[in-house]
Design an enzyme around this catalytic site. Structure first.
Site, PDB file in Angstrom:
ATOM      1  N   LYS A  88      27.071  19.559  26.762  1.00 31.38           N
ATOM      2  CA  LYS A  88      26.993  18.097  26.835  1.00 31.38           C
ATOM      3  C   LYS A  88      28.172  17.590  27.662  1.00 31.38           C
ATOM      4  O   LYS A  88      29.335  17.881  27.348  1.00 31.38           O
ATOM      5  CB  LYS A  88      27.028  17.544  25.403  1.00 31.38           C
ATOM      6  CG  LYS A  88      26.309  16.227  25.228  1.00 31.38           C
ATOM      7  CD  LYS A  88      26.226  15.890  23.749  1.00 31.38           C
ATOM      8  CE  LYS A  88      25.608  14.531  23.521  1.00 31.38           C
ATOM      9  NZ  LYS A  88      25.737  14.122  22.123  1.00 31.38           N
TER      10      LYS A  88
HETATM   11  O1  G3P Z   1      23.676  11.006  20.293  1.00 31.26           O
HETATM   12  C1  G3P Z   1      24.540   9.931  20.491  1.00 31.26           C
HETATM   13  C2  G3P Z   1      24.950   9.407  19.197  1.00 31.26           C
HETATM   14  O2  G3P Z   1      25.709  10.332  18.504  1.00 31.26           O
HETATM   15  C3  G3P Z   1      25.558   8.076  19.177  1.00 31.26           C
HETATM   16  O3  G3P Z   1      25.005   7.492  18.071  1.00 31.26           O
HETATM   17  O4  G3P Z   1      24.873   5.918  16.219  1.00 31.26           O
HETATM   18  O5  G3P Z   1      27.113   6.631  17.133  1.00 31.26           O
HETATM   19  O6  G3P Z   1      25.643   5.131  18.442  1.00 31.26           O
HETATM   20  P1  G3P Z   1      25.706   6.206  17.424  1.00 31.26           P
END
Ligand code: G3P
Length: 222
Positions: A88
């Site tokens: 990633k």
């Molecule tokens: O895959 C990306 C993710 O981890 C971000 O999610 O909920 O932190 O915006 P969030």
């Protein structure tokens, strides 16, 4: 549409895998920190543990370096851990160069922190295996994250890019359903959003009625 779980929590990964619908896992440095995983050796071992739970599924492991050489060094180390590791890489200038480098070497990548169609186009041109537009974080700032998924779908289909659209930062079941309607290749979200797809009050009341009727008939026939 493939279902990935967005967590570094081994119990949650096992639970989603046991349901039989899990196609992979995404992690990021914040999710690793949330599980208290730190230090290079522990981080690498944790990725191996995740890979052993998901079997055939892809597991995204994020580089920490932000310079080209550092990303290459870390990415090659991560990719060597397991054939299902996808490196990633953040959507920054050196990240695009690193994605191109990895792609030329046959190392699969997930371009992360994508918030615009232009960024998604660059990721595809560099040869990213996955692109991760963060739909929930766009919604958080009053920008429609799902519209971005639609835009990227059109662009990738126009030119036949093989990069898979991995809708990330999914927060709830409607995000998942809408992503499926639009034609995202993959969604990654928390276990709660996946499990919420199960729920419908008419399923619960219908099942309760079926079981009550069955019991009544069984008692009547005694
Ligand atoms: O895959 C990306 C993710 O981890 C971000 O999610 O909920 O932190 O915006 P969030």
């Amino acid at each position: 549409m493939k279902f990935f779980i967005d967590t570094a929590n081994l119990d949650q990964i096992k639970e989603a895998h046991d349901l039989g619908v899990l196609d992979g896992v995404t992690t990021n440095p914040s999710l690793m920190a949330k599980e208290g995983i730190s230090g290079r050796d522990r981080v690498l071992q944790h990725y191996k543990d995740i890979c052993s739970i998901v079997g055939e599924g892809d597991v995204s492991a994020e580089v920490i370096a932000t310079d080209f050489e550092g990303m290459i060094k870390e990415g090659e180390e991560l990719a060597a851990l397991h054939p299902n590791i996808v490196v990633k890489v953040p959507m920054i200038k050196d990240g695009v160069k690193a994605i191109k480098y990895f792609s030329d070497k046959g190392i699969r990548t997930n371009c992360t922190l994508v918030f615009s169609a232009g960024q998604a186009l660059l990721a595809a041109k560099a040869g990213a295996s996955y692109v991760s537009p963060f739909i929930g974080r766009l919604d958080d700032i009053s920008v429609d994250g799902l519209e971005l998924i639609e835009q990227i779908r059109v662009i990738y289909d126009n030119y036949g890019y093989n990069t898979e659209i991995l809708a990330a930062s999914v927060r709830h079941p409607m995000h998942i359903i809408k992503c499926a309607e639009i034609g995202a290749d993959v969604m990654t979200g928390p276990l709660s959003a996946i499990m919420a797809l199960l729920k419908h009050p008419l399923t619960d009341s219908g099942l309760a009625q079926f079981l009550a009727d069955h019991k009544k008939a069984a008692e009547a026939s005694k």
